[in-house]
Design a protein around this motif. Structure first.
Motif, short mmCIF file in Angstrom:
data_model
loop_
_atom_site.label_atom_id
_atom_site.label_comp_id
_atom_site.label_asym_id
_atom_site.label_seq_id
_atom_site.Cartn_x
_atom_site.Cartn_y
_atom_site.Cartn_z
N ALA A 108 0.61 -1.19 -0.01
CA ALA A 108 0.10 -0.11 -0.10
C ALA A 108 0.99 1.17 0.05
N VAL A 109 0.33 2.18 -0.71
CA VAL A 109 1.07 3.80 -0.33
C VAL A 109 -0.20 4.24 0.28
N VAL A 110 0.22 4.93 1.40
CA VAL A 110 -0.88 5.64 2.35
C VAL A 110 -0.52 7.08 2.56
N VAL A 111 -1.74 7.67 1.87
CA VAL A 111 -1.55 9.20 1.60
C VAL A 111 -2.56 10.21 2.17
N GLU A 112 -2.10 10.94 2.81
CA GLU A 112 -3.21 12.14 3.36
C GLU A 112 -3.48 13.11 2.07
N PRO A 113 -4.57 13.10 1.47
CA PRO A 113 -4.85 13.96 0.41
C PRO A 113 -4.44 15.34 0.52
N ILE A 114 -4.80 15.78 1.79
CA ILE A 114 -4.16 17.11 2.23
C ILE A 114 -3.45 16.53 3.34
N GLN A 115 -2.11 16.92 3.47
CA GLN A 115 -1.48 16.55 4.63
C GLN A 115 -1.76 17.50 6.00
N GLY A 116 -2.10 16.70 7.22
CA GLY A 116 -2.79 17.66 8.22
C GLY A 116 -1.63 18.17 9.23
N GLU A 117 -1.29 17.24 10.28
CA GLU A 117 -0.22 17.57 11.09
C GLU A 117 1.01 17.99 10.60
N GLY A 118 1.50 17.45 9.41
CA GLY A 118 2.63 17.77 8.74
C GLY A 118 2.43 19.08 8.06
N GLY A 119 1.57 20.11 8.09
CA GLY A 119 1.51 21.37 7.58
C GLY A 119 0.42 21.76 6.68
N PHE A 120 -0.60 21.00 6.63
CA PHE A 120 -1.73 21.45 5.90
C PHE A 120 -0.95 21.66 4.13
N VAL A 121 -0.44 20.62 3.91
CA VAL A 121 0.28 20.72 2.79
C VAL A 121 -0.84 20.05 1.48
N VAL A 122 -1.19 21.34 0.70
CA VAL A 122 -1.96 20.52 -0.54
C VAL A 122 -1.21 20.27 -1.63
N PRO A 123 -1.19 19.09 -2.13
CA PRO A 123 -0.12 18.77 -3.19
C PRO A 123 -0.62 19.39 -4.63
N ALA A 124 0.31 19.60 -5.26
CA ALA A 124 0.14 20.18 -6.88
C ALA A 124 -0.99 19.38 -7.77
N PRO A 125 -1.78 19.97 -8.15
CA PRO A 125 -2.73 19.21 -9.09
C PRO A 125 -2.04 18.06 -9.88
N GLY A 126 -2.50 16.75 -9.84
CA GLY A 126 -1.85 15.60 -10.79
C GLY A 126 -1.17 14.75 -9.94
N PHE A 127 -0.79 15.12 -8.72
CA PHE A 127 0.21 14.55 -7.68
C PHE A 127 -0.66 13.24 -7.46
N LEU A 128 -1.85 13.43 -6.88
CA LEU A 128 -2.59 12.31 -6.39
C LEU A 128 -3.09 11.36 -7.49
N PRO A 129 -3.63 11.85 -8.57
CA PRO A 129 -3.95 10.78 -9.66
C PRO A 129 -2.80 10.14 -10.13
N ALA A 130 -1.85 10.82 -10.33
CA ALA A 130 -0.38 9.97 -10.78
C ALA A 130 -0.08 8.97 -9.74
N LEU A 131 -0.12 9.27 -8.51
CA LEU A 131 0.15 8.28 -7.56
C LEU A 131 -0.64 7.06 -7.54
N ALA A 132 -1.84 7.56 -7.75
CA ALA A 132 -3.09 6.36 -7.86
C ALA A 132 -2.70 5.56 -8.89
N ALA A 133 -2.40 6.06 -10.06
CA ALA A 133 -2.22 5.27 -11.47
C ALA A 133 -0.99 4.51 -11.16
N TRP A 134 -0.08 4.92 -10.47
CA TRP A 134 1.08 3.97 -10.14
C TRP A 134 0.79 3.00 -9.36
N CYS A 135 -0.06 3.19 -8.60
CA CYS A 135 -0.45 1.90 -7.71
C CYS A 135 -1.10 0.96 -8.29
#
Ligand code: PLZ
Length: 443
Positions: free
Chosen positions: A220-247
């Motif tokens: 598994a690749v475990v991902v917060e879609p927007i990181q919370g405690e780590g700093g409210f990091v909103v990933p650049a558009p396309g990051f989550l879909p590309a990671l999901a496609a790799w999985c």
């Protein structure tokens, strides 16, 4: 509770004498390892207000870390809990089941992304949900490795500490940690090379997985879609879909940890909805049950049902009172259209935070989605994190009676998680106090 200005909401300094007295009792009774952001002792709540033992009304821009989005207490949750505790409080679902658990699972299966057939299981907390998602992913894939991201937060139990990135305060001296956990870079637009796209950030991560772990070893690749405690990091558009496609390509499960982002917080039911990503497994907790402890794992039927009967559970998981609260909370989210409420909060707050950033050189970035918004502090003109300024700014807000939380790997982010039901005038008031507190202390 009045509708007065912030100044007149406070009767004493914060914390006041009664809170300080309780704090002394607390220090003599409660383990020092359990700390509080703002040691004022609360006696009752309201939509966006918390009243303390000194009679101070505090404006709540934290929702108990993204939990009480539906209100605190939400009337529908109060009724449902009262009704349930009068009938029965516990049987243990593993011994004799009850309908509420099933209905919560039906709701989770319906509401989480994707129209494939799903199953759910319920637990007590976010960390427990993540632990179980990893158990299920390993079982279903027969693979050992779990991949997580820089700045990730997934909990404080032994396995989830291993998944969590930050040492202090979460991991320091609590090891050794669970094995077969691998960390790769995330997408952090403020800190990534200029112009790095989400796809490029995903390639940076997956190249490392390929080289250092091997795709065929990854459960598994475990991902917060927007990181919370780590700093409210909103990933650049396309990051989550590309990671999901790799999985999907690698036969690894894409696990969305929606514990902080889920249940309307970001302006959609789930944060992955913004990019039409359909995870294999979704973990939920926090906002799901209006303040009662409940966590869930939801996913594709063939994955969830892989585990042998009896392999998942726990005495309290899916407690009937928590389930009743969840059904009421979800009902409120639907009837009051809380995704839209979160988007309205963003429309009000984000422009004001951007104006503030233009006036305060120590603010390096303002970001977020829906009612999950953040301000990142740096030494002016650099990317160097400034945790001291952040702490002073947050303390000034607290003294002025506004509850804000901090976060971030570098402890340099103030985050806002207002209840989704906060009255617009109270949000405005809270933001005004926040702005003047920050300008006066660090501007
Ligand atoms: N996954 C994404 O945000 C909880 C924890 C704060 P529990 N975040 C707040 C603290 O200092 O303990 C969280 C989360 C994400 C998992 C969890 C863990 O959820 O219900 O706290 O176990």
């Amino acid at each position: 509770m009045g509708t007065t200005t912030a100044g007149t909401r406070l009767r004493t300094e914060v914390p006041g004498p009664a809170s300080r007295e309780l704090q002394a009792r607390r220090s003599a009774a409660v383990a020092a390892g359990v700390a509080s952001t703002l040691p004022v002792f609360i006696t009752r709540g309201g939509d966006g207000l918390l009243v303390d033992v000194d009679g101070n009304e505090l404006i709540d821009l934290g929702s108990g870390i993204a939990v009480t989005g539906v209100g605190n207490p939400a009337p529908a949750v109060v009724d449902a809990v009262r009704e349930q505790v009068e009938r029965f409080t516990h049987t243990c679902f593993m011994i004799t089941p009850y309908e509420g658990y099933v209905t919560v699972c039906e709701e989770l299966n319906r509401l989480t992304p994707g129209d494939h057939e799903k199953r759910s299981a319920l637990f007590n907390s976010g960390a427990e949900a993540v632990e179980n998602a990893v158990k299920i992913a390993r079982y279903a894939t027969g693979r050992p490795a779990v991949v997580v991201l820089d700045h990730a937060y997934h909990g404080r139990t032994n396995l989830t500490m291993a998944l969590t990135a930050k040492n202090m305060p979460y991991k320091h001296r609590f090891g050794p940690f669970a094995g077969e956990v691998y960390r790769v870079p995330t997408s952090y637009p403020f800190r990534d090379p200029d112009g790095m796209t989400g796809e490029q950030a995903a390639a940076r991560a997956t190249t490392q997985i390929d080289k250092l772990v091997g795709a065929s070893n990854v459960a598994a690749v475990v991902v917060e879609p927007i990181q919370g405690e780590g700093g409210f990091v909103v990933p650049a558009p396309g990051f989550l879909p590309a990671l999901a496609a790799w999985c999907a390509e690698a036969g690894a499960l894409f696990v969305a940890d929606e514990i902080q982002t889920g249940f309307c917080r970001t302006g959609a039911w789930f944060a992955v909805d913004h990019e039409q990503v359909v995870p294999d497994l979704v973990t939920t907790a926090k906002g799901i049950a209006g303040g009662l402890p409940l966590g869930g794992v939801t996913g594709r039927v063939e994955i969830m049902d892989a585990v042998h009967p009896g392999g998942l559970g726990g005495t309290y998981g899916g407690n009937p009172v928590a389930c009743a609260a969840a059904l009421a909370a979800i009902g409120t989210m639907r009837s009051a259209d809380l995704p839209a409420a979160a988007r309205r909060i963003e429309q009000t707050a984000l422009p004001r935070l951007r104006d503030l950033a233009a006036r305060v050189p120590a603010i390096g970035d303002v970001r977020g989605r829906g009612a999950m918004l953040a301000i990142e502090f740096v030494r002016p003109g650099t990317l160097d994190p400034d945790p001291d300024t952040t702490a002073r700014a947050a303390a000034a807000c607290h003294r002025a009676g506004v509850i804000v939380l901090t976060c971030g790997t570098y402890s340099n982010v103030i985050r806002l998680l207002p209840p989704l039901v906060i009255p617009p005038a109270l949000l405005d008031e809270g933001l005004s106090v926040l702005e003047s507190s920050i300008v006066d202390t660090v501007g």
